[in-house]
Design a protein around this motif. Sequence first.
Motif, PDB file in Angstrom:
ATOM      1  N   GLU A 128       0.854  -1.183   0.000  1.00 56.39           N
ATOM      2  CA  GLU A 128       0.000   0.000   0.000  1.00 56.39           C
ATOM      3  C   GLU A 128       0.893   1.238   0.000  1.00 56.39           C
ATOM      4  O   GLU A 128       2.042   1.183   0.450  1.00 56.39           O
ATOM      5  N   HIS A 129       0.407   2.325  -0.541  1.00 57.58           N
ATOM      6  CA  HIS A 129       1.191   3.552  -0.465  1.00 57.58           C
ATOM      7  C   HIS A 129       0.272   4.756  -0.338  1.00 57.58           C
ATOM      8  O   HIS A 129      -0.953   4.626  -0.274  1.00 57.58           O
ATOM      9  N   PHE A 175       5.365   3.678   1.996  1.00 58.88           N
ATOM     10  CA  PHE A 175       4.897   2.357   1.569  1.00 58.88           C
ATOM     11  C   PHE A 175       4.687   1.494   2.813  1.00 58.88           C
ATOM     12  O   PHE A 175       5.422   1.624   3.790  1.00 58.88           O
ATOM     13  N   TRP A 176       3.698   0.604   2.713  1.00 60.52           N
ATOM     14  CA  TRP A 176       3.466  -0.333   3.803  1.00 60.52           C
ATOM     15  C   TRP A 176       3.195  -1.703   3.212  1.00 60.52           C
ATOM     16  O   TRP A 176       2.427  -1.833   2.256  1.00 60.52           O
TER      17      TRP A 176
END
Lengths: 87, 87, 149, 149
Positions: D47-48, D118-119
């Motif tokens: 994800e971002h 980011f994740w």
Amino acid sequence: MAGELDIVYFAWVKERLGRPEDRIAVPDGVSTVGGLIDYLCQQDASYDQVFADRSRLRFALDQQLVHADAKLDNSRELAIFPPVTGG
Amino acid sequence: MAGELDIVYFAWVKERLGRPEDRIAVPDGVSTVGGLIDYLCQQDASYDQVFADRSRLRFALDQQLVHADAKLDNSRELAIFPPVTGG
Amino acid sequence: MITISVSQKDFDSGAEIRKIADLGGGAVASFTGQVRGDADLVALELEHYPAMTEQALRTIADDAAEKWALHGITIIHRVGRLQVNDQIVLVCTGSDHRQAAISACSFIMDKLKTVAPFWKKEIWKDGSETWVEERQSDLDAAAEWKGRA
Amino acid sequence: MITISVSQKDFDSGAEIRKIADLGGGAVASFTGQVRGDADLVALELEHYPAMTEQALRTIADDAAEKWALHGITIIHRVGRLQVNDQIVLVCTGSDHRQAAISACSFIMDKLKTVAPFWKKEIWKDGSETWVEERQSDLDAAAEWKGRA
């Protein structure tokens, strides 16, 4: 008893000597790489010119980098060349 | 006069809150990111649960990483998310 | 897995990186060296010591594999006549950790520059030829690894 | 020349290295990160923060370009759902000098790991999902660049 030694040259050492290799008989009393260089320079002026500045020479005995004080022992091949510049 | 602020959430902050964003009116007397978090936690238990451990939260104001003591000033968007883990 | 190649052939950095990546670590570092652009340079001639070269590169790779946990190491070095922008050298390392991959790649290049038996001759437009001289910065870089993990 | 790309699309490390190499420096460093092999891992979700990501990466690249003399910097980061061994990130740097290229590549990765939004979520065979936690070693690596050239 004097042993036979192949000497191989690379880069400008080879170019200036005008040949890629020599086979020499190591005389009694010469036991190190540096001693052999001294001996060669006494024998032949062509060596003396090319080997004049020892700080610019590097050595390998049987394909292992060594310093000038390394013992020749029973080595079969001495390589004399300038500092390496690959990569 | 209280300003409007969009708050966007990412990763587990978004998942636990159950929504990707909020729009809130910043009350008088709230001037920093940390102050706003305190205010939200007082308003609604759902915030309080997700924001309980502040050390696990990171913030960006108008897309710039900031610390909790950053002034809200005239920012339009606050992002609240866990430490980043890209790469 | 250690792969060493010394030849006149060109190489495909992307393909080599994929081979290392396929070994399964999450991190792949690479360094590609090529003949730097210079308007007066006609060609570079890479000489080496065939009886020694591969073993010298293998020893460097073995040293790297002892210092860092690596899945794979690839070292490719070209010899012979090269033109401006031709590729000369590729070092590629794979690990579970980026710092290990990058450090190992850097270490291998630094050692290669100082102990692998290659010599570069520059051939110029005016017909002159010059042997490249060793650089103190390369010696310093290699010396810095002494004692470091 | 700075190139930044954030998208779901895969990339070709070799092609990106060639683009940087074609800028004419003699030295190209690259780092490729991919989803590490794990038998229980089904997928990774990246994800971002779309409004922030590209600018954050560009700032990192600008910082690197200030610290080192670089011909080019490419940063590619994928988002969305990725499988084991899929590529995630590429950083590629070109310079006249290998240490500049390698250091810049390492710096960019260290900064990216700590400031780019980011994740990663890991999705496991048993149906569970876990958000990847930040690692102290990444924070330490990024902190080490402070004040260094």
